[in-house]
Design an enzyme around this catalytic site. Structure first.
Site, PDB file in Angstrom:
ATOM      1  N   ASP A 156      -9.046  -6.114  -4.759  1.00 28.71           N
ATOM      2  CA  ASP A 156      -8.596  -4.845  -4.198  1.00 28.71           C
ATOM      3  C   ASP A 156      -9.085  -3.718  -5.110  1.00 28.71           C
ATOM      4  O   ASP A 156      -8.534  -3.484  -6.175  1.00 28.71           O
ATOM      5  CB  ASP A 156      -7.067  -4.832  -4.095  1.00 28.71           C
ATOM      6  CG  ASP A 156      -6.517  -3.550  -3.489  1.00 28.71           C
ATOM      7  OD1 ASP A 156      -7.301  -2.628  -3.195  1.00 28.71           O
ATOM      8  OD2 ASP A 156      -5.283  -3.477  -3.312  1.00 28.71           O
ATOM      9  N   ARG A 174     -11.821   6.777  10.140  1.00 25.41           N
ATOM     10  CA  ARG A 174     -11.440   5.355  10.123  1.00 25.41           C
ATOM     11  C   ARG A 174     -12.525   4.505   9.488  1.00 25.41           C
ATOM     12  O   ARG A 174     -12.220   3.566   8.733  1.00 25.41           O
ATOM     13  CB  ARG A 174     -11.166   4.879  11.555  1.00 25.41           C
ATOM     14  CG  ARG A 174     -10.762   3.412  11.660  1.00 25.41           C
ATOM     15  CD  ARG A 174      -9.526   3.116  10.825  1.00 25.41           C
ATOM     16  NE  ARG A 174      -8.990   1.802  11.088  1.00 25.41           N
ATOM     17  CZ  ARG A 174      -7.985   1.268  10.432  1.00 25.41           C
ATOM     18  NH1 ARG A 174      -7.396   1.941   9.467  1.00 25.41           N
ATOM     19  NH2 ARG A 174      -7.536   0.061  10.739  1.00 25.41           N
ATOM     20  N   SER A 225       0.833  -1.194   0.000  1.00 20.41           N
ATOM     21  CA  SER A 225       0.000   0.000   0.000  1.00 20.41           C
ATOM     22  C   SER A 225       0.876   1.255   0.000  1.00 20.41           C
ATOM     23  O   SER A 225       1.700   1.422  -0.894  1.00 20.41           O
ATOM     24  CB  SER A 225      -0.952  -0.047   1.205  1.00 20.41           C
ATOM     25  OG  SER A 225      -1.923   0.966   1.142  1.00 20.41           O
ATOM     26  N   HIS A 262      -8.274  -4.906  -0.306  1.00 21.72           N
ATOM     27  CA  HIS A 262      -6.957  -4.294  -0.102  1.00 21.72           C
ATOM     28  C   HIS A 262      -6.222  -4.905   1.082  1.00 21.72           C
ATOM     29  O   HIS A 262      -4.996  -5.032   1.069  1.00 21.72           O
ATOM     30  CB  HIS A 262      -7.127  -2.792   0.096  1.00 21.72           C
ATOM     31  CG  HIS A 262      -5.835  -2.035   0.155  1.00 21.72           C
ATOM     32  ND1 HIS A 262      -4.925  -2.036  -0.883  1.00 21.72           N
ATOM     33  CD2 HIS A 262      -5.288  -1.259   1.133  1.00 21.72           C
ATOM     34  CE1 HIS A 262      -3.873  -1.288  -0.564  1.00 21.72           C
ATOM     35  NE2 HIS A 262      -4.065  -0.810   0.651  1.00 21.72           N
ATOM     36  N   ASP A 263      -6.955  -5.300   2.108  1.00 18.26           N
ATOM     37  CA  ASP A 263      -6.333  -5.867   3.308  1.00 18.26           C
ATOM     38  C   ASP A 263      -5.624  -7.192   3.046  1.00 18.26           C
ATOM     39  O   ASP A 263      -4.916  -7.694   3.925  1.00 18.26           O
ATOM     40  CB  ASP A 263      -7.379  -6.081   4.405  1.00 18.26           C
ATOM     41  CG  ASP A 263      -7.483  -4.882   5.349  1.00 18.26           C
ATOM     42  OD1 ASP A 263      -6.683  -3.941   5.199  1.00 18.26           O
ATOM     43  OD2 ASP A 263      -8.360  -4.902   6.226  1.00 18.26           O
TER      44      ASP A 263
END
Length: 382
Positions: A318, A223, A153, A351-352
């Site tokens: 992602d 967040r 990232s 994405h994680d």
């Protein structure tokens, strides 16, 4: 796999001013870092791991936090004895970036010019500024060239920047779940998150430290917005679906769905440990990263300065930094006749995925580091 066990952070102080991309300078600053493994005699086995938005220098192993809680490094599944980045073979360094809230000089620290916390006066920093600061620390450690610079990232942006700013100092760049620049959509998400913080009444123009408050509401929303972008639709559907928290509709504006409960939990947790000014700084650094900007928006021209070999990894679900963005980097490198390995992993986690345990992903990274290790062995025998 065995862990590194208990690790301890180190710090290094710098008095020479660091000229920033904005034109400002930062003097009298400290970088916090951790190291794992042993640096070999010719210093050829050093690997720099660059962290992403809410991470830090604490890449692997554990340390004891408040109440005896064991804090495990954010990439502990990747780095350690016998792991893909094997610390029995490599000397690994994790550095906390300037502007962070995890030890390196940032908005929470005292501004020597005023004797008060920097707050909103902390200068805006860029990915390139972080890389130049990391290079200074590497100089002090006597590391003139890294076997690899690696990151996922935002960390992947730093690895790419290393290959451009210090091409002779990077033999391999490992760029995971990253991008050559943010899309307009990504910039939009970042701005909405920043606005949540900037409009929180407890923000006080960034000088909330003096008021003894934290803009928790803004941090929570920021967040929650960010976390949505880290997950894929498939993973959210599988984990939460339309599951109800209390068995039925409450006909109000509280928590009805499991996904609402999860996002609020993540937001609350984040607001307890992360600094709002740091969040603003880091998301702006994300927005500004664009190495092709000074090359007529031609990424091939921008990457002509590279000398490293590359591994790029992307994940099919992602949508924050999609595989298409990694392929742009791959194509630009191929255009420059660089040696590139590319893996596109069919993983459901969004994405994680770069932080999670996927056997195919881990095997790709392991095989690439095994190749780097053999190169080091051959260099030392030559």
């Amino acid at each position: 796999m065995p862990s590194l066990g208990i690790v301890a952070p180190q710090s290094m102080h710098f008095k020479a001013p660091l000229k920033l991309s904005s034109g400002a300078s930062l003097s009298d600053y400290t970088l916090v870092y951790e190291t794992y493994g042993t640096l070999n005699a010719d210093r050829s086995n050093a690997v720099l791991v660059c962290h992403a938005l809410n991470a830090s220098h604490h890449v692997a192993g554990m340390y004891e936090g408040e109440g005896g809680k064991k804090n495990i490094g954010w990439w502990d599944n990747m780095v350690g004895p016998g792991k893909p980045l094997d610390t029995d073979r490599f000397f690994v360094i994790g550095i906390n970036n300037l502007g962070s809230c995890f030890g390196s000089t940032g908005p929470m620290h005292t501004n020597p010019a005023t004797g008060k916390p920097y707050g909103a006066d902390f200068p805006v920093v860029t990915v390139e500024d972080w890389v130049r600061a990391q290079a200074r620390l590497a100089d002090e450690l006597g590391i003139k060239q890294f076997a690899a610079v690696m990151g996922g990232s935002l960390g992947g942006m730093q690895a790419l920047s290393w290959s451009l700013l210090f091409p002779e100092r990077v033999r391999h760049a490992i760029v995971i779940a990253s991008t050559p620049k943010l899309s307009a959509q990504n910039i939009a998400f970042n701005d909405v998150a920043r606005q949540a913080i900037l409009t929180d009444p407890d923000f006080h123009g960034g000088d909330y430290y003096a008021h003894g408050v934290v803009p928790k509401r803004g941090l929570r929303v920021a967040r929650m917005i960010g976390h949505i972008t880290y997950l894929s639709d498939d993973s959210m559907a599988e984990k939460f679906g339309r599951g109800l928290r209390n068995g039925g509709y409450q006909f109000g504006f509280g928590v009805d769905f499991e996904i609402e409960s999860y996002l609020r939990y993540q937001g609350d947790k984040f607001s307890e440990y992360f600094d709002a000014n740091t969040y603003l700084l880091i998301t702006k650094a994300l927005d500004y990263f664009d190495p092709a900007r000074e090359h007529d928006d031609d990424l091939t021209k921008a990457l002509a300065a590279t000398q490293a070999q590359f591994l790029l990894v992307s994940f099919t679900t992602d949508w924050r930094f999609s595989p298409e963005r990694s392929r742009e980097i791959v194509q630009a490198l191929v255009n420059n006749k660089r040696k590139v390995t590319y893996a596109e992993i069919a993983a459901p986690h969004g994405h994680d995925a770069f932080l999670l345990e996927d056997a195919r992903y881990m095997n790709v990274v392991r095989a690439y580091y095994d190749r780097i290790g053999k190169e080091i062995d051959n260099r030392r025998r030559a």
